[in-house]
Motif scaffolding. Structure first.
Motif, PDB file in Angstrom:
ATOM      1  N   ARG A   1     -63.544   0.049 -12.180  1.00  0.00           N
ATOM      2  CA  ARG A   1     -62.316   0.448 -11.664  1.00  0.00           C
ATOM      3  C   ARG A   1     -61.392   0.810 -12.790  1.00  0.00           C
ATOM      4  NH1 ARG A   1     -63.860  -4.073  -8.757  1.00  0.00           N
ATOM      5  NH2 ARG A   1     -63.620  -3.233  -6.205  1.00  0.00           N
ATOM      6  N   ASP A   2     -61.861   0.491 -14.167  1.00  0.00           N
ATOM      7  CA  ASP A   2     -60.920   1.156 -15.418  1.00  0.00           C
ATOM      8  C   ASP A   2     -61.186   2.526 -15.389  1.00  0.00           C
ATOM      9  OD1 ASP A   2     -59.480  -1.271 -15.849  1.00  0.00           O
ATOM     10  OD2 ASP A   2     -61.064  -1.780 -17.490  1.00  0.00           O
ATOM     11  N   ASN A   3     -62.612   2.825 -15.349  1.00  0.00           N
ATOM     12  CA  ASN A   3     -62.883   4.276 -15.173  1.00  0.00           C
ATOM     13  C   ASN A   3     -62.417   5.031 -14.270  1.00  0.00           C
ATOM     14  OD1 ASN A   3     -64.718   3.670 -17.550  1.00  0.00           O
ATOM     15  ND2 ASN A   3     -66.465   3.708 -16.519  1.00  0.00           N
ATOM     16  N   ALA A   4     -62.186   4.484 -12.889  1.00  0.00           N
ATOM     17  CA  ALA A   4     -61.582   5.259 -11.794  1.00  0.00           C
ATOM     18  C   ALA A   4     -59.947   5.496 -12.025  1.00  0.00           C
ATOM     19  CB  ALA A   4     -61.622   4.485 -10.733  1.00  0.00           C
ATOM     20  N   ASP A   5     -59.336   4.403 -12.909  1.00  0.00           N
ATOM     21  CA  ASP A   5     -58.157   4.684 -13.241  1.00  0.00           C
ATOM     22  C   ASP A   5     -57.772   5.690 -14.132  1.00  0.00           C
ATOM     23  OD1 ASP A   5     -57.251   2.713 -11.363  1.00  0.00           O
ATOM     24  OD2 ASP A   5     -57.170   1.050 -12.991  1.00  0.00           O
ATOM     25  N   ASN A   6     -58.760   5.868 -15.246  1.00  0.00           N
ATOM     26  CA  ASN A   6     -58.733   6.899 -16.150  1.00  0.00           C
ATOM     27  C   ASN A   6     -58.798   8.251 -15.512  1.00  0.00           C
ATOM     28  OD1 ASN A   6     -58.539   4.928 -18.369  1.00  0.00           O
ATOM     29  ND2 ASN A   6     -60.472   4.927 -18.699  1.00  0.00           N
ATOM     30  N   CYS A   7     -59.995   8.261 -14.651  1.00  0.00           N
ATOM     31  CA  CYS A   7     -60.038   9.522 -13.993  1.00  0.00           C
ATOM     32  C   CYS A   7     -58.736   9.851 -13.271  1.00  0.00           C
ATOM     33  CB  CYS A   7     -61.298   9.545 -12.986  1.00  0.00           C
ATOM     34  SG  CYS A   7     -62.617   9.351 -13.620  1.00  0.00           S
ATOM     35  N   LEU A   8     -58.052   9.013 -12.282  1.00  0.00           N
ATOM     36  CA  LEU A   8     -56.760   9.382 -11.720  1.00  0.00           C
ATOM     37  C   LEU A   8     -55.622   9.862 -12.754  1.00  0.00           C
ATOM     38  CD1 LEU A   8     -56.688   6.531  -9.236  1.00  0.00           C
ATOM     39  CD2 LEU A   8     -57.107   8.920  -8.943  1.00  0.00           C
ATOM     40  N   GLN A   9     -55.759   9.298 -13.960  1.00  0.00           N
ATOM     41  CA  GLN A   9     -54.525   9.551 -15.085  1.00  0.00           C
ATOM     42  C   GLN A   9     -54.884  10.931 -15.491  1.00  0.00           C
ATOM     43  OE1 GLN A   9     -54.776   6.809 -18.155  1.00  0.00           O
ATOM     44  NE2 GLN A   9     -53.932   5.290 -16.828  1.00  0.00           N
ATOM     45  N   LEU A  10     -56.314  11.350 -15.634  1.00  0.00           N
ATOM     46  CA  LEU A  10     -56.682  12.650 -15.955  1.00  0.00           C
ATOM     47  C   LEU A  10     -56.492  13.603 -14.927  1.00  0.00           C
ATOM     48  CD1 LEU A  10     -60.273  11.990 -17.546  1.00  0.00           C
ATOM     49  CD2 LEU A  10     -58.034  12.951 -18.757  1.00  0.00           C
ATOM     50  N   ALA A  11     -56.736  13.307 -13.603  1.00  0.00           N
ATOM     51  CA  ALA A  11     -56.273  14.136 -12.594  1.00  0.00           C
ATOM     52  C   ALA A  11     -54.902  14.609 -12.474  1.00  0.00           C
ATOM     53  CB  ALA A  11     -56.819  13.699 -11.014  1.00  0.00           C
ATOM     54  N   GLU A  12     -53.844  13.560 -13.026  1.00  0.00           N
ATOM     55  CA  GLU A  12     -52.378  13.664 -12.885  1.00  0.00           C
ATOM     56  C   GLU A  12     -52.170  14.919 -14.118  1.00  0.00           C
ATOM     57  OE1 GLU A  12     -50.520  10.076 -13.380  1.00  0.00           O
ATOM     58  OE2 GLU A  12     -51.323   9.288 -11.415  1.00  0.00           O
ATOM     59  N   ARG A  13     -52.838  14.780 -14.956  1.00  0.00           N
ATOM     60  CA  ARG A  13     -52.636  15.850 -16.245  1.00  0.00           C
ATOM     61  C   ARG A  13     -53.502  17.026 -16.110  1.00  0.00           C
ATOM     62  NH1 ARG A  13     -53.701  12.033 -20.845  1.00  0.00           N
ATOM     63  NH2 ARG A  13     -54.570  10.778 -19.473  1.00  0.00           N
ATOM     64  N   ALA A  14     -54.083  17.035 -15.140  1.00  0.00           N
ATOM     65  CA  ALA A  14     -55.190  18.454 -15.152  1.00  0.00           C
ATOM     66  C   ALA A  14     -54.563  19.626 -14.940  1.00  0.00           C
ATOM     67  CB  ALA A  14     -56.056  18.289 -13.737  1.00  0.00           C
ATOM     68  N   GLY A  15     -54.936  20.457 -15.531  1.00  0.00           N
ATOM     69  CA  GLY A  15     -54.042  21.958 -15.587  1.00  0.00           C
ATOM     70  C   GLY A  15     -54.248  22.738 -14.221  1.00  0.00           C
ATOM     71  N   GLY A  16     -55.113  22.595 -13.314  1.00  0.00           N
ATOM     72  CA  GLY A  16     -55.436  23.296 -12.025  1.00  0.00           C
ATOM     73  C   GLY A  16     -55.844  22.664 -10.999  1.00  0.00           C
ATOM     74  N   LEU A  17     -55.751  22.860  -9.975  1.00  0.00           N
ATOM     75  CA  LEU A  17     -56.320  22.372  -8.725  1.00  0.00           C
ATOM     76  C   LEU A  17     -58.032  21.824  -8.988  1.00  0.00           C
ATOM     77  CD1 LEU A  17     -55.802  21.185  -5.860  1.00  0.00           C
ATOM     78  CD2 LEU A  17     -56.166  23.667  -5.083  1.00  0.00           C
ATOM     79  N   PRO A  18     -58.930  22.930  -9.398  1.00  0.00           N
ATOM     80  CA  PRO A  18     -60.134  22.743  -9.483  1.00  0.00           C
ATOM     81  C   PRO A  18     -60.290  21.269 -10.260  1.00  0.00           C
ATOM     82  CG  PRO A  18     -59.983  25.039  -9.676  1.00  0.00           C
ATOM     83  CD  PRO A  18     -58.706  24.238  -9.749  1.00  0.00           C
ATOM     84  N   ALA A  19     -59.739  21.213 -11.391  1.00  0.00           N
ATOM     85  CA  ALA A  19     -59.934  20.108 -12.325  1.00  0.00           C
ATOM     86  C   ALA A  19     -59.261  18.736 -11.574  1.00  0.00           C
ATOM     87  CB  ALA A  19     -59.213  20.400 -13.588  1.00  0.00           C
ATOM     88  N   HIS A  20     -58.014  18.913 -10.947  1.00  0.00           N
ATOM     89  CA  HIS A  20     -57.408  17.799 -10.400  1.00  0.00           C
ATOM     90  C   HIS A  20     -58.762  17.304  -9.305  1.00  0.00           C
ATOM     91  CE1 HIS A  20     -55.049  15.745  -7.326  1.00  0.00           C
ATOM     92  NE2 HIS A  20     -54.209  15.426  -8.326  1.00  0.00           N
ATOM     93  N   LYS A  21     -59.064  18.198  -8.581  1.00  0.00           N
ATOM     94  CA  LYS A  21     -60.071  17.900  -7.570  1.00  0.00           C
ATOM     95  C   LYS A  21     -61.323  16.989  -8.037  1.00  0.00           C
ATOM     96  CE  LYS A  21     -59.175  21.031  -3.735  1.00  0.00           C
ATOM     97  NZ  LYS A  21     -59.714  22.075  -2.908  1.00  0.00           N
ATOM     98  N   ARG A  22     -61.623  17.633  -9.229  1.00  0.00           N
ATOM     99  CA  ARG A  22     -62.876  17.019  -9.937  1.00  0.00           C
ATOM    100  C   ARG A  22     -62.758  15.352 -10.475  1.00  0.00           C
ATOM    101  NH1 ARG A  22     -63.095  20.367 -14.105  1.00  0.00           N
ATOM    102  NH2 ARG A  22     -63.947  22.082 -12.619  1.00  0.00           N
ATOM    103  N   TYR A  23     -61.595  15.552 -10.927  1.00  0.00           N
ATOM    104  CA  TYR A  23     -61.083  14.201 -11.617  1.00  0.00           C
ATOM    105  C   TYR A  23     -61.148  13.114 -10.208  1.00  0.00           C
ATOM    106  CZ  TYR A  23     -60.959  15.822 -16.242  1.00  0.00           C
ATOM    107  OH  TYR A  23     -61.206  16.367 -17.555  1.00  0.00           O
ATOM    108  N   SER A  24     -60.395  13.474  -9.364  1.00  0.00           N
ATOM    109  CA  SER A  24     -60.046  12.709  -8.139  1.00  0.00           C
ATOM    110  C   SER A  24     -61.350  12.268  -7.504  1.00  0.00           C
ATOM    111  CB  SER A  24     -59.353  13.423  -7.088  1.00  0.00           C
ATOM    112  OG  SER A  24     -57.951  13.783  -7.519  1.00  0.00           O
ATOM    113  N   ARG A  25     -62.556  13.187  -7.484  1.00  0.00           N
ATOM    114  CA  ARG A  25     -63.802  12.685  -6.825  1.00  0.00           C
ATOM    115  C   ARG A  25     -64.447  11.996  -7.708  1.00  0.00           C
ATOM    116  NH1 ARG A  25     -64.056  18.482  -5.651  1.00  0.00           N
ATOM    117  NH2 ARG A  25     -65.461  18.768  -7.481  1.00  0.00           N
TER     118      ARG A  25
END
Length: 64
Positions: free
Chosen positions: A8-32
């Motif tokens: 779950r900590d890893n999931a939270d880290n991914c969500l934080q990275l998704a929020e800071r992602a530079g574009g939609l593809p990266a945001h979707k990748r981190y969200s997945r």
């Protein structure tokens, strides 16, 4: 710390990275990735006996 908590900590880290992602593809990748870590955490909780298995209902078939 339980293995599922680490997941779950890893999931939270991914969500934080998704929020800071530079574009939609990266945001979707981190969200997945966050979704996958969350699924792993839930499965680990099940394997550890902390949550019951999910019952899958199938449609009833009619005889003709």
């Amino acid at each position: 710390m339980k293995q599922s908590d680490i997941f779950r900590d890893n999931a939270d880290n991914c969500l934080q990275l998704a929020e800071r992602a530079g574009g939609l593809p990266a945001h979707k990748r981190y969200s997945r990735m966050a979704d996958a870590w969350t699924a792993l955490a839930n499965e680990q909780d099940w394997l550890d006996g902390e949550i019951p298995p999910v019952t899958i209902r199938t449609p009833q078939t009619r005889s003709a």
